[in-house]
Design an enzyme around this catalytic site. Structure first.
Site, short mmCIF file in Angstrom:
data_model
loop_
_atom_site.label_atom_id
_atom_site.label_comp_id
_atom_site.label_asym_id
_atom_site.label_seq_id
_atom_site.Cartn_x
_atom_site.Cartn_y
_atom_site.Cartn_z
N ARG A 1 1.37 1.42 -6.04
CA ARG A 1 1.55 0.49 -4.94
C ARG A 1 0.25 -0.15 -4.48
O ARG A 1 0.25 -1.03 -3.63
CB ARG A 1 2.20 1.20 -3.74
CG ARG A 1 3.68 1.48 -3.94
CD ARG A 1 4.27 2.20 -2.74
NE ARG A 1 5.70 2.34 -2.88
CZ ARG A 1 6.60 1.55 -2.30
NH1 ARG A 1 6.19 0.53 -1.58
NH2 ARG A 1 7.88 1.75 -2.45
N LYS B 1 2.96 -2.62 -7.23
CA LYS B 1 4.33 -2.55 -7.72
C LYS B 1 5.32 -3.21 -6.76
O LYS B 1 6.14 -4.03 -7.16
CB LYS B 1 4.72 -1.09 -7.93
CG LYS B 1 6.13 -0.88 -8.45
CD LYS B 1 6.29 -1.44 -9.85
CE LYS B 1 7.65 -1.14 -10.43
NZ LYS B 1 7.84 -1.76 -11.75
N LYS C 1 4.96 -10.61 -18.75
CA LYS C 1 4.55 -9.27 -19.19
C LYS C 1 3.18 -9.30 -19.85
O LYS C 1 2.32 -8.46 -19.58
CB LYS C 1 5.57 -8.68 -20.19
CG LYS C 1 6.88 -8.26 -19.58
CD LYS C 1 6.80 -6.98 -18.78
CE LYS C 1 6.60 -7.20 -17.30
NZ LYS C 1 7.51 -7.95 -16.53
N HIS D 1 5.96 -32.90 -23.96
CA HIS D 1 5.72 -33.58 -22.69
C HIS D 1 4.42 -33.12 -22.04
O HIS D 1 4.28 -33.22 -20.81
CB HIS D 1 6.92 -33.36 -21.76
CG HIS D 1 8.18 -33.97 -22.28
ND1 HIS D 1 8.48 -35.31 -22.15
CD2 HIS D 1 9.21 -33.42 -22.97
CE1 HIS D 1 9.65 -35.56 -22.72
NE2 HIS D 1 10.11 -34.44 -23.24
N GLU E 1 0.26 -10.38 -17.20
CA GLU E 1 -0.02 -9.55 -16.04
C GLU E 1 -0.75 -8.26 -16.39
O GLU E 1 -1.41 -7.67 -15.53
CB GLU E 1 1.26 -9.24 -15.25
CG GLU E 1 2.24 -8.31 -15.91
CD GLU E 1 3.48 -8.06 -15.04
OE1 GLU E 1 3.37 -8.11 -13.80
OE2 GLU E 1 4.56 -7.83 -15.60
N TRP F 1 -3.94 -1.83 -1.23
CA TRP F 1 -3.96 -3.10 -1.93
C TRP F 1 -4.49 -4.11 -0.91
O TRP F 1 -3.84 -4.40 0.09
CB TRP F 1 -2.55 -3.48 -2.40
CG TRP F 1 -2.52 -4.70 -3.27
CD1 TRP F 1 -2.70 -4.77 -4.62
CD2 TRP F 1 -2.26 -6.05 -2.85
NE1 TRP F 1 -2.58 -6.07 -5.06
CE2 TRP F 1 -2.32 -6.88 -3.99
CE3 TRP F 1 -2.00 -6.64 -1.61
CZ2 TRP F 1 -2.11 -8.24 -3.94
CZ3 TRP F 1 -1.79 -8.01 -1.54
CH2 TRP F 1 -1.85 -8.80 -2.71
N ASN G 1 0.57 -0.30 6.35
CA ASN G 1 1.04 -1.18 5.29
C ASN G 1 1.66 -2.40 5.96
O ASN G 1 2.47 -2.27 6.88
CB ASN G 1 2.09 -0.47 4.42
CG ASN G 1 2.53 -1.33 3.25
OD1 ASN G 1 1.90 -2.32 2.92
ND2 ASN G 1 3.63 -0.94 2.62
N GLY G 2 1.28 -3.60 5.50
CA GLY G 2 1.82 -4.82 6.09
C GLY G 2 0.71 -5.76 6.53
O GLY G 2 -0.46 -5.58 6.19
N GLU H 1 9.86 -14.29 -18.86
CA GLU H 1 9.59 -12.87 -18.63
C GLU H 1 8.59 -12.34 -19.65
O GLU H 1 7.70 -11.56 -19.31
CB GLU H 1 10.90 -12.08 -18.69
CG GLU H 1 10.73 -10.57 -18.60
CD GLU H 1 10.09 -10.09 -17.31
OE1 GLU H 1 9.68 -8.92 -17.26
OE2 GLU H 1 9.96 -10.89 -16.35
N CYS I 1 0.84 -1.18 0.00
CA CYS I 1 0.00 0.00 0.00
C CYS I 1 0.88 1.24 0.00
O CYS I 1 2.08 1.18 0.22
CB CYS I 1 -0.90 -0.01 1.23
SG CYS I 1 -1.85 -1.54 1.44
#
Length: 601
Positions: free
Chosen positions: A27, A596, A482, A501, A485, A75, A101-102, A478, A2
């Protein structure tokens, strides 16, 4: 995850708080809120579900104001996304307001033990904390500082918190505490501030005091008092953050992500200039780092998400150039399932923010075991850089978009430079990085090509695949991250040899399969695997290096040293993800359910 801001000692704190939240929205953006207080006893609490813009509109409509205030963008961790669960959270009598935050691990136990008769307005662990402060202040007649400290003393040892508290009876004072969650105190001649990210307060001050785990601070208009974990007063000098506030603005770009993609060429040049002198000699890495690594029999790279993918590329540099066996581990797994270690390990932590909670947990464990550590991060005044034995900057500049781009390439470059410094490599890396910068610029200048690929290959698609071998397989991970997300297209990235497989059963008519082809040793194999999925109806899009290209490839990359090709191969994937998201009418910078900086485990 947050965003937290607080201001005291100004004529009207609201503009500072709202601008700060706008800077911190990356955030978390489920909901936002602000609390303001004045010396005459008037105060205001405004909370809104959704983006900060909704809070701005409501706060301005209500005409709220205050000489001090706290604000938060959330968040969600405890409780659904709602106005009731937004911060600030208030005590039942509305004397105290708290942003947090946490995660408080034992909040339910505390609620049952101490607050059985209290009616709660939210589902959050934060409300438990503020109700406890109120209880101790009233029933035990404790000062706000002592009630705050007592609440903190009851938290489980695994809890993480960045607290910012206001008492309506002391409207000019901000009470601050932190553990495993970043908080800075901003100091100036025209008031003081508290923030979880310095970028949020750069229009007020560039001078900040760093808080340590266990600290409690009292921030007033003209003073700052800090008490360490032992309760004793401590003095910490502010540091000056030399960042142009314009760096945190989009400028003429529609989204931060596109701006940050374009900045990667400049980042490559910046890193070459920082770590090499004019003669091409390494100057930005201290002898102590190299000497310590050379004593190691194995390197362990610890990271998460995009940084983990950068570590997979870095592994090749350390093994090929420095001749040191290297393992790459996901931080959240390593923290609670540590493998058998070699006799003389050395740990490298990769992080954009330097505050990644899972990596912090690993770092704490490794320090207790006495092993040497290095953090490579974009934020040099962060917890991971401060607590490791050594730290190296990636110098990417502020990265605001949730989907990381330039931090990924910067982490790869710094790993390459570090590995280069440890071995004897017949390569002029400084010159090669200059070439990388030129070629990145050339690729980013072809945006129309990637927009066309994205719109033709991904329109109305619900799934896609990226495949490669060797370093290309690392980049495929990666690239897939991208795309999924930010566009919400379910995308898998994997080693192409694994197709047979099981995964090839997912190929349907028109399924997009992006093939990365930059490694000569495996080029023929990749071509065969592209043919196999094409035979089953896949729409294949091949991105190849110039020497390995064929006429029907979708895009041909310019060439640099083969081991550095990931720095070029990832750029098309970033731009394809950007344009695929844009075509779907989605917010490129702020994808749903993400934030983020991941500061909770």
């Amino acid at each position: 995850m947050c965003g937290i801001v607080g201001v005291t000692g100004v004529e009207n704190a609201l503009p500072y708080l709202l601008r700060g939240l706008e800077k911190l929205e990356y955030r978390g953006y489920d909901s936002a809120g602000v609390y303001l207080a004045n010396p005459d006893g008037t105060d205001f609490l405004v909370k809104e579900k959704g983006r900060v813009s909704a809070l701005v509109a409501e706060a301005q409509a209500q005409g709220v104001y205050g000489t001090a205030g706290i604000a938060h963008t959330r968040w969600a961790t405890h409780g659904n996304v709602s106005v009731e669960n937004a911060h600030p959270q208030a005590s039942s009598d509305h004397r105290f307001h708290l942003v947090h935050n946490g995660v408080i691990e034992n909040y339910q136990e505390l609620q049952e033990q101490y607050l059985a008769g209290v009616t709660f307005a939210s589902q959050t662990d934060t409300e438990v904390a503020v109700q406890l402060v109120d209880k101790f202040a009233k029933e035990e007649e404790l000062s706000t500082r002592d009630a705050f400290a007592k609440m903190i003393s009851l938290l489980d040892g695994n809890s993480a918190y960045g607290f910012l508290l206001m008492d309506s009876q002391e409207p000019d004072t901000l009470y601050v505490a932190k553990k495993k969650s970043p908080l800075l105190i901003g100091v100036s001649d025209h008031g003081n501030a508290v923030t979880s990210d310095a970028a949020a307060m750069l229009d007020m001050t560039a001078n900040f005091i760093e808080l340590m785990d266990g600290d409690i601070a009292l921030v007033k208009p003209n003073s700052v008092e800090i008490f360490g974990a032992d309760g004793q007063a401590v003095v910490r000098e502010p540091f000056h953050l030399d960042i142009d506030p314009a760096q945190t603005d989009k400028g003429a770009y529609p989204y931060y992500m596109l701006k940050e993609i374009d900045e990667q060429a400049v980042v490559a040049r910046t890193l070459a200039g920082h770590y090499f002198n004019d003669e091409g000699e390494i100057v930005g890495i201290g002898c102590a780092i190299g000497d310590t690594i050379k004593q190691a029999d194995r390197l362990y790279i610890i990271a998460a998400g995009t940084s983990y993918h950068a570590g997979l590329v870095g592994k090749r540099y350390f093994e090929n150039w420095a001749n040191i066996p290297t393992e790459v581990h996901i931080a959240s797994e390593f923290a609670y399932d540590q493998p058998l270690l070699s006799e003389h390990p050395f740990f490298i932590f990769l992080s954009q923010s330097g505050e990644t909670a899972d990596s912090r947990e690993v770092l704490d464990n490794i320090k207790r075991q006495g092993f040497p550590t290095l953090t490579i991060a974009n934020v040099m005044n962060s917890t991971l850089t401060r607590e490791a034995d050594f730290a190296l900057p990636v110098l990417a500049g502020p990265e605001i978009a949730v989907a990381s781009t330039k931090a990924y390439t910067a982490q790869i470059i710094v790993q390459a430079i570090l590995a280069y410094s440890l071995g004897e490599v017949e390569l002029d890396l400084k010159q090669e990085l200059a070439k990388v910068a030129v070629e990145i610029q050339a690729i980013t200048d072809e945006k129309a090509t990637f927009q066309a690929i994205a719109e033709s290959a991904l329109k109305d698609q619900h799934s896609a695949f990226y495949i490669g071998r060797g370093l290309d397989a690392a980049v495929a991970l990666e690239a897939a991250l991208k795309l999924k997300e930010i566009s919400y297209i379910q995308t898998e990235g994997f080693a192409a040899g694994e197709l047979k497989h099981g995964t090839i059963s997912l190929i349907e008519e028109g399924t997009p399969v992006f093939a990365l082809l930059t490694q000569a040793k495996t080029a023929g194999l990749i071509r065969g695997e592209v043919a196999q999925v094409a035979a089953r109806g896949a729409n294949t899009i091949t991105i190849s290096s110039k020497s390995l290209a064929r006429p029907d490839d979708a895009y041909v990359l310019p060439e640099v040293d083969e081991l550095l090709m990931p720095l070029l191969a990832v750029i098309p994937a970033q731009l394809i993800a950007y344009y695929a998201t844009l075509a779907r009418g989605l917010d490129v910078d702020r994808p749903r359910n993400l934030a983020k900086s991941v500061t909770v485990q």
